[in-house]
Write a protein that holds these residues in place. Structure first.
Motif, PDB file in Angstrom:
ATOM      1  N   LYS A 114       0.825  -1.203   0.000  1.00 55.23           N
ATOM      2  CA  LYS A 114       0.000   0.000   0.000  1.00 55.23           C
ATOM      3  C   LYS A 114       0.862   1.256   0.000  1.00 55.23           C
ATOM      4  O   LYS A 114       0.667   2.170  -0.808  1.00 55.23           O
ATOM      5  CB  LYS A 114      -0.919  -0.012   1.230  1.00 55.23           C
ATOM      6  CG  LYS A 114      -1.812   1.218   1.331  1.00 55.23           C
ATOM      7  CD  LYS A 114      -2.686   1.135   2.573  1.00 55.23           C
ATOM      8  CE  LYS A 114      -3.577   2.367   2.697  1.00 55.23           C
ATOM      9  NZ  LYS A 114      -4.400   2.283   3.936  1.00 55.23           N
ATOM     10  N   LEU A 115       1.833   1.316   0.910  1.00 52.25           N
ATOM     11  CA  LEU A 115       2.682   2.501   1.048  1.00 52.25           C
ATOM     12  C   LEU A 115       4.008   2.089   1.672  1.00 52.25           C
ATOM     13  O   LEU A 115       4.054   1.237   2.569  1.00 52.25           O
ATOM     14  CB  LEU A 115       2.001   3.554   1.925  1.00 52.25           C
ATOM     15  CG  LEU A 115       2.713   4.900   2.070  1.00 52.25           C
ATOM     16  CD1 LEU A 115       2.764   5.628   0.742  1.00 52.25           C
ATOM     17  CD2 LEU A 115       2.016   5.766   3.122  1.00 52.25           C
ATOM     18  N   LEU A 116       5.078   2.693   1.176  1.00 52.70           N
ATOM     19  CA  LEU A 116       6.408   2.412   1.695  1.00 52.70           C
ATOM     20  C   LEU A 116       7.047   3.721   2.136  1.00 52.70           C
ATOM     21  O   LEU A 116       7.320   4.593   1.300  1.00 52.70           O
ATOM     22  CB  LEU A 116       7.270   1.734   0.633  1.00 52.70           C
ATOM     23  CG  LEU A 116       8.640   1.230   1.081  1.00 52.70           C
ATOM     24  CD1 LEU A 116       8.487   0.069   2.052  1.00 52.70           C
ATOM     25  CD2 LEU A 116       9.467   0.787  -0.119  1.00 52.70           C
ATOM     26  N   ASN A 117       7.267   3.852   3.434  1.00 53.52           N
ATOM     27  CA  ASN A 117       7.929   5.039   3.972  1.00 53.52           C
ATOM     28  C   ASN A 117       9.427   4.766   4.019  1.00 53.52           C
ATOM     29  O   ASN A 117       9.927   4.102   4.933  1.00 53.52           O
ATOM     30  CB  ASN A 117       7.394   5.362   5.370  1.00 53.52           C
ATOM     31  CG  ASN A 117       5.967   5.881   5.329  1.00 53.52           C
ATOM     32  OD1 ASN A 117       5.619   6.653   4.434  1.00 53.52           O
ATOM     33  ND2 ASN A 117       5.147   5.470   6.274  1.00 53.52           N
ATOM     34  N   PRO A 150       2.275  -1.043 -11.905  1.00 51.23           N
ATOM     35  CA  PRO A 150       2.282   0.414 -11.745  1.00 51.23           C
ATOM     36  C   PRO A 150       1.798   0.820 -10.360  1.00 51.23           C
ATOM     37  O   PRO A 150       0.740   0.386  -9.918  1.00 51.23           O
ATOM     38  CB  PRO A 150       1.305   0.883 -12.835  1.00 51.23           C
ATOM     39  CG  PRO A 150       1.319  -0.209 -13.844  1.00 51.23           C
ATOM     40  CD  PRO A 150       1.494  -1.479 -13.070  1.00 51.23           C
ATOM     41  N   HIS A 151       2.594   1.590  -9.673  1.00 47.41           N
ATOM     42  CA  HIS A 151       2.224   2.013  -8.325  1.00 47.41           C
ATOM     43  C   HIS A 151       2.819   3.392  -8.055  1.00 47.41           C
ATOM     44  O   HIS A 151       3.724   3.549  -7.228  1.00 47.41           O
ATOM     45  CB  HIS A 151       2.748   1.017  -7.301  1.00 47.41           C
ATOM     46  CG  HIS A 151       1.996   1.052  -5.994  1.00 47.41           C
ATOM     47  ND1 HIS A 151       1.406   2.192  -5.502  1.00 47.41           N
ATOM     48  CD2 HIS A 151       1.735   0.084  -5.086  1.00 47.41           C
ATOM     49  CE1 HIS A 151       0.828   1.928  -4.352  1.00 47.41           C
ATOM     50  NE2 HIS A 151       1.014   0.655  -4.077  1.00 47.41           N
ATOM     51  N   PRO A 152       2.315   4.407  -8.744  1.00 45.57           N
ATOM     52  CA  PRO A 152       2.918   5.739  -8.628  1.00 45.57           C
ATOM     53  C   PRO A 152       2.868   6.338  -7.229  1.00 45.57           C
ATOM     54  O   PRO A 152       3.628   7.233  -6.913  1.00 45.57           O
ATOM     55  CB  PRO A 152       2.097   6.573  -9.615  1.00 45.57           C
ATOM     56  CG  PRO A 152       1.484   5.584 -10.543  1.00 45.57           C
ATOM     57  CD  PRO A 152       1.237   4.372  -9.720  1.00 45.57           C
ATOM     58  N   GLN A 153       1.935   5.895  -6.388  1.00 47.77           N
ATOM     59  CA  GLN A 153       1.795   6.485  -5.062  1.00 47.77           C
ATOM     60  C   GLN A 153       2.434   5.635  -3.974  1.00 47.77           C
ATOM     61  O   GLN A 153       2.100   5.759  -2.799  1.00 47.77           O
ATOM     62  CB  GLN A 153       0.313   6.697  -4.748  1.00 47.77           C
ATOM     63  CG  GLN A 153      -0.340   7.757  -5.639  1.00 47.77           C
ATOM     64  CD  GLN A 153      -1.784   8.012  -5.265  1.00 47.77           C
ATOM     65  OE1 GLN A 153      -2.541   7.086  -5.027  1.00 47.77           O
ATOM     66  NE2 GLN A 153      -2.152   9.274  -5.213  1.00 47.77           N
ATOM     67  N   LEU A 154       3.362   4.775  -4.357  1.00 45.81           N
ATOM     68  CA  LEU A 154       3.996   3.888  -3.385  1.00 45.81           C
ATOM     69  C   LEU A 154       4.780   4.664  -2.335  1.00 45.81           C
ATOM     70  O   LEU A 154       4.754   4.332  -1.153  1.00 45.81           O
ATOM     71  CB  LEU A 154       4.926   2.900  -4.099  1.00 45.81           C
ATOM     72  CG  LEU A 154       5.714   1.938  -3.215  1.00 45.81           C
ATOM     73  CD1 LEU A 154       4.763   1.040  -2.427  1.00 45.81           C
ATOM     74  CD2 LEU A 154       6.666   1.104  -4.048  1.00 45.81           C
TER      75      LEU A 154
END
Length: 366
Positions: A242-245, A259-263
């Protein structure tokens, strides 16, 4: 010319292998299973006890007809070794359901003989959270591979205690909770075919981590926090996250997959190399806009490689590009990778968008 038959006969009759030093014979045998090593040593009186001082132990249950015979053999080898010789490498290739006997036997040997490298290959389940396995003061390299994806569920109550560990490779595992914070010297970490359960956010706390590879992770609704202030190189291959900080100080970023532009949440400020490669995607306006925003987060990159699909996506909506400034301000070289395509449709607007803020940059069509 005279041919000295007697001299040739003496050379042939000499056992040259037996004259080799023990260290070299150990090195030659290090690639073989211990069953083969023991059987080979029985062929020569010179080698009879050589297996007892092997610094490299490689056990495989595939060489035995039953788990009982494998257990008896492994117990015999470990109990009859020359205990003055330390084990630098221990490998276990286990085809069967691992029980506490094997886990404890391996763990006790790792602890008592200062094993520096441990590799475990599991064909079936590993007991969840075996209490003795995951603590060692000597271990520097640890590889744990579970062939049955998800069969190895690691949910420790406390983090693994590997203060000397520098390289860790986990494959086919299920993760939950803090696992790495006591592995304070880990520099290279690979998580492969992994999943995250029971938590919405998973922390990778590794103060000296330099290289991280995430391969085939399936945690679409999870957030991964990389608390790794010295992380330099990040590779992500076919992961659903979902998300990688990630820390903003990354030097190298390589992303391959869907495609995951908001990673990524934040921008990166000191990137040297970036490679972005996507699987084929539909060219929608929303996707193009997200792609533009993603590229802007990579603004500091000097060497950039983009897949042809990314270029064609933003090329399909030239009006969007006119309202956004070029993302790259330090660009030295931009490579468009079209190795999977016969041609690439790159609009003038897309070309200008990518390199107009770095007019001296080199553009390469690969």
């Amino acid at each position: 010319m005279q041919f000295d038959h007697d001299n040739v006969r003496r050379v042939v009759e000499q056992d040259r292998l037996s004259r080799l030093p023990d260290e070299l014979i150990h090195k030659i045998m290090s690639g073989f299973d211990m069953k083969f090593v023991v059987e080979t040593c029985l062929l020569s009186s010179r080698w009879k006890l050589l297996w007892t001082s092997m610094p490299f132990l490689n056990f495989s249950s595939c060489q035995f007809g039953s788990l009982l015979r494998f257990a008896e053999f492994m117990t015999h080898v470990l109990s009859h070794r020359n205990h003055q010789t330390e084990v630098s490498l221990l490998k276990l290739h286990f085809q069967g359901e691992a029980n506490d006997f094997f886990v404890r036997k391996i763990a006790n040997y790792v602890f008592s003989h200062n094993v520096q490298e441990l590799t475990i290959w599991l064909g079936h389940n590993l007991p969840n959270n075996p209490p003795l396995l995951f603590s060692s003061n000597s271990l520097k390299h640890f590889t744990l591979t579970s062939v049955v994806i998800g069969a190895c569920n690691i949910t420790p109550k406390t983090p693994w205690d590997f203060p000397a560990l520098t390289t860790l490779h986990l494959s086919g595992i299920v993760l939950s909770g803090d696992l790495f914070s006591k592995c304070v010297n880990v520099k290279n970490l690979t998580l492969e075919s992994f999943s995250i359960v029971d938590v919405e956010e998973f922390d990778i706390i590794t103060p000296r981590l330099s290289n991280l590879m995430l391969i085939g992770g399936k945690c679409a609704s999870k957030v991964i926090n990389l608390i790794a202030p010295q992380l330099e190189n990040l590779t992500i291959y076919h992961c659903i996250i979902k998300l990688l900080n990630a820390p903003s100080i990354l030097s190298s970023l390589c992303y391959t997959g869907f495609p995951h532009p908001q990673l990524f949440k934040d921008c990166f400020h000191s990137l040297n190399e970036v490679t972005i490669c996507w699987l084929k995607m539909p060219y929608k306006k929303e996707d193009a806009l997200k792609t533009i925003h993603m590229l802007q987060k990579l603004h500091s990159a000097r060497y950039v490689t983009l897949d042809a699909y990314i270029v064609e996506c933003i090329s399909s909506f030239p009006d969007l590009l006119l309202h956004h400034s070029s993302p790259f301000t330090n660009l030295i070289c931009l490579t468009i990778d079209s190795s999977m395509r016969m041609d690439v449709k790159m609009s003038i607007e897309a070309r200008n968008f990518l390199i107009e803020n770095s007019p001296s940059a080199t553009l390469i069509m690969k």
